[in-house]
Design a protein around this motif. Structure first.
Motif, PDB file in Angstrom:
ATOM      1  N   UNK A  33       0.852  -1.201   0.000  1.00 41.22           N
ATOM      2  CA  UNK A  33       0.000   0.000   0.000  1.00 41.22           C
ATOM      3  C   UNK A  33       0.882   1.244   0.000  1.00 41.22           C
ATOM      4  N   UNK A 130       7.391   2.779   7.775  1.00 43.55           N
ATOM      5  CA  UNK A 130       8.056   1.731   6.989  1.00 43.55           C
ATOM      6  C   UNK A 130       9.548   2.023   6.868  1.00 43.55           C
TER       7      UNK A 130
ATOM      8  N   UNK B  78       6.838   5.186  15.381  1.00 38.19           N
ATOM      9  CA  UNK B  78       6.353   6.173  14.408  1.00 38.19           C
ATOM     10  C   UNK B  78       4.884   5.971  14.074  1.00 38.19           C
ATOM     11  N   UNK B  79       4.406   4.720  14.189  1.00 32.95           N
ATOM     12  CA  UNK B  79       3.007   4.447  13.883  1.00 32.95           C
ATOM     13  C   UNK B  79       2.067   5.130  14.879  1.00 32.95           C
ATOM     14  N   UNK B 102      -2.412  10.148  -0.010  1.00 32.29           N
ATOM     15  CA  UNK B 102      -0.967   9.852  -0.099  1.00 32.29           C
ATOM     16  C   UNK B 102      -0.424   9.571   1.297  1.00 32.29           C
ATOM     17  N   UNK B 105      -1.492   6.260   2.647  1.00 32.64           N
ATOM     18  CA  UNK B 105      -0.736   5.118   2.118  1.00 32.64           C
ATOM     19  C   UNK B 105       0.628   5.002   2.792  1.00 32.64           C
ATOM     20  N   UNK B 106       1.207   6.134   3.183  1.00 39.27           N
ATOM     21  CA  UNK B 106       2.496   6.073   3.886  1.00 39.27           C
ATOM     22  C   UNK B 106       2.364   5.329   5.208  1.00 39.27           C
ATOM     23  N   UNK B 107       1.128   5.207   5.694  1.00 41.63           N
ATOM     24  CA  UNK B 107       0.904   4.468   6.933  1.00 41.63           C
ATOM     25  C   UNK B 107       0.187   3.144   6.672  1.00 41.63           C
ATOM     26  N   UNK B 108       0.195   2.717   5.417  1.00 41.94           N
ATOM     27  CA  UNK B 108      -0.359   1.412   5.100  1.00 41.94           C
ATOM     28  C   UNK B 108      -1.874   1.331   5.141  1.00 41.94           C
ATOM     29  N   UNK B 109      -2.536   2.480   4.937  1.00 43.23           N
ATOM     30  CA  UNK B 109      -4.005   2.481   4.951  1.00 43.23           C
ATOM     31  C   UNK B 109      -4.495   2.376   3.509  1.00 43.23           C
ATOM     32  N   UNK B 110      -5.292   1.373   3.229  1.00 46.45           N
ATOM     33  CA  UNK B 110      -5.786   1.146   1.869  1.00 46.45           C
ATOM     34  C   UNK B 110      -6.716   2.295   1.458  1.00 46.45           C
ATOM     35  N   UNK B 111      -6.921   2.450   0.148  1.00 49.25           N
ATOM     36  CA  UNK B 111      -7.650   3.619  -0.358  1.00 49.25           C
ATOM     37  C   UNK B 111      -9.073   3.717   0.170  1.00 49.25           C
ATOM     38  N   UNK B 150      -4.238  15.684   8.153  1.00 48.11           N
ATOM     39  CA  UNK B 150      -3.300  14.706   7.606  1.00 48.11           C
ATOM     40  C   UNK B 150      -2.528  13.995   8.714  1.00 48.11           C
ATOM     41  N   UNK B 153      -4.433  11.048  10.270  1.00 57.62           N
ATOM     42  CA  UNK B 153      -5.096  10.075   9.396  1.00 57.62           C
ATOM     43  C   UNK B 153      -4.894   8.632   9.861  1.00 57.62           C
ATOM     44  N   UNK B 154      -3.768   8.350  10.506  1.00 55.16           N
ATOM     45  CA  UNK B 154      -3.484   6.973  10.920  1.00 55.16           C
ATOM     46  C   UNK B 154      -3.826   6.762  12.398  1.00 55.16           C
TER      47      UNK B 154
END
Lengths: 297, 247
Positions: A33, A130, B78-79, B102, B105-111, B150, B153-154
């Motif tokens: 992703x 990551x 960081x998460x 964007x 996605x940098x945190x692995x969240x699907x669209x 932003x 978001x995660x």
């Protein structure tokens, strides 16, 4: 003390720990992703800059239509692999010009890394949980995707200019373009870690792009260079750009050049490795060069 | 120091060449607390933020976020962390939604999940109607609100903001402060807010004063100065005293 003046209307909680601890994933799906998101952003930016696409296309076409046409009669190229007959100069020069697009694109990506660092969006990228190598790899792949599209756009125009490339060659050249794009992107990525400010980028043009392009097999076969200077010949032989050009040249004629392939893969790994080290928070440039204004010497 | 601090910085030092930008800095941000990091320009606030966000490794000392050491478990640490940097870091050519996705996605969240989050967060910062507008059409204050959206978001539990209101007009500044304070009050978010604008700090906030790379005062904001002394006056007095170091 400031009294809160803006209070938004009641909405769903933004943290919402009860629903789930985290919505992002740190597993392999999360890796994909993240990779996809970075590539997507680079492509969006690319398509927002149409002039960049056209200028990248105009440069090699000017070479092909004007320069190569002018030299057509002076610079006939004798039979040497992968060509099986005498070829016109413009036929010879097409693969080199296609890889030149990738060279410029690699440096352009590097420029955008420096820009990202200056405006701060690099910081946002690097706060992703990551690993750094994945973030840099995603940047690299995005740049390669753009450069391959540009190279094929050039080949499509050059098709109408007697380039003599067999139809299958367009397909077999794809992995070669990917490999050469990765190599030039990795070099650009590493260079971006050396360049502190955007203004210094002109020197990258002078000291990297031009020497790499001119001291290579892109514009003239190396035996011709050897006739005039043995030293220059060896410089061209050692130039990784020559090998990228030869890899693509052979692939366009449905042939494989193992030495060029080995050099391209080796150089890619070496420069990508150095870029990962350079962007490592402990060892690399972010620690030495990224200091905030007023807090650095 | 409590065992479960949202952020714990222990004896962190950082040098650029021979100059010490941070020297033996220790601080805690408690869970659900609003902590203000005060300091004049060049005090080391941005360097400290760069260490906490792992742009630089801490050369000495230790940083942990909800118990996850930044050097040993950077991904887990960081998460849990959201950041609003001092510089504007949105892509101005992209839309608000594209920018936020964007970052998702940098945190692995699907669209699909990301789009849902974008809706919730834009509601929260009062900019739901600007979702498909390019960022370049937003005002400075609106861009900042998007950057706060932003950073959330995660679903981070700790939010770092580096002088988020610099360059904004009074109303936008008040908006930003109100949004973040509401998150602390209603959702238990922990916040470290770097600033040199005293109006943004309440007497009950935790305050840490950083000067020339060292912590020179800390405590409840209302207690930093002498009785009856305004925080701004106390701050000016403290940073004027040569060689002062907090106990």
């Amino acid at each position: 003390m400031t009294a809160p003046t803006h209070v938004s209307t009641p909405v769903a909680p933004v943290i919402d720990r009860a629903a789930s601890a985290r919505i992002g994933r740190l597993d392999s799906v999360g890796y994909l992703i993240c990779l996809g998101g970075i590539v997507r952003r680079e492509l969006l930016r690319f398509f927002n800059q149409k002039e960049r696409f056209f200028s990248a296309l105009v440069r090699p076409l000017v070479w092909l239509f004007i320069f190569a046409a002018g030299f057509r009669n002076t610079l006939g190229v004798s039979i040497e692999p992968p060509y099986q007959t005498y070829v016109l100069y413009e036929v010879y020069v097409v693969p080199g010009l296609a890889v030149m697009i990738q060279l410029f694109n690699g440096m352009q990506s590097s420029l955008s890394m420096v820009y990202d660092r200056e405006v701060g969006s690099m910081k946002v990228l690097l706060t992703s949980p990551y690993p750094r190598w994945l973030l840099l790899l995603a940047k690299l792949i995005a740049g390669v995707a753009v450069s391959v599209v540009q190279a094929y756009a050039f080949l499509a125009v050059a098709y109408f200019w007697e380039t003599d490339i067999p139809p299958l060659g367009y397909l077999t050249a794809l992995p070669a373009f990917l490999a050469s794009g990765l190599m030039l992107g990795a070099i650009g990525l590493f260079l971006s870690s050396l360049v502190r400010q955007l203004e210094n980028f002109a020197s990258v043009m002078n000291f990297v792009i031009f020497p790499m392009f001119f001291a290579s097999s892109a514009l003239y076969p190396l035996w011709r260079i050897r006739e005039s200077s043995e030293t220059l010949y060896w410089i061209c032989e050692l130039n990784p750009f020559s090998h990228a050009v030869q890899l693509v040249r052979f692939a366009l004629y449905v042939q494989f050049e193992p030495v060029a392939c080995a050099v391209v893969v080796g150089v890619t790994l070496a420069f990508f490795g150095m870029a990962v080290v350079a962007y490592d928070p402990g060892r690399g440039i972010m620690a030495r060069r990224g200091g905030p204004a007023g807090e650095t010497p | 120091m409590s065992a479960e601090a949202a952020l714990r910085v222990e004896q962190v030092g950082h040098r650029f060449g021979t100059r010490a930008a941070l020297d033996d800095v220790s601080l805690d941000v408690g869970r659900g607390r609003f902590a203000a990091l005060l300091g004049p320009n060049g005090a080391g606030k941005t360097t400290l933020f760069s260490v906490i966000t792992r742009l630089y490794n801490n050369q000495t000392g230790r940083v942990s976020i909800f118990g996850h050491a930044l050097d040993r478990e950077p991904s887990r640490a960081l998460a849990r962390l959201g950041v609003v940097f001092q510089a504007r870091t949105l892509d101005t050519d992209l839309t608000v939604e594209q920018n936020l996705l964007y970052h998702a996605s940098l945190h692995g969240i699907a669209r699909s999940a990301g789009k849902e989050r974008v809706g919730v967060l834009l509601d929260r910062v009062g900019l739901a109607d600007r979702r498909h507008d390019k960022v370049r059409t937003l005002s400075g204050g609106q861009s900042r609100r998007i950057e706060i959206a932003r950073s959330l978001i995660h679903r981070p539990d700790l939010l770092l903001l580096d002088e988020p209101t610099v360059g904004l007009d009074l109303e936008s500044r008040a908006d930003i402060v109100a949004i973040v304070r509401a998150l602390v009050r209603e959702e238990g978010l922990s916040v470290l807010w770097a600033t040199h604008i005293f109006e943004e700090i309440s007497p009950d906030d935790d305050a840490i004063v950083l000067h020339r790379g060292r912590i020179v005062a800390r405590g409840r904001a209302g207690d930093i100065g002498a009785p009856g002394e305004a925080l701004a006056d106390a701050f000016r007095r403290i940073v004027a005293e040569p060689g002062r170091v907090a106990a």
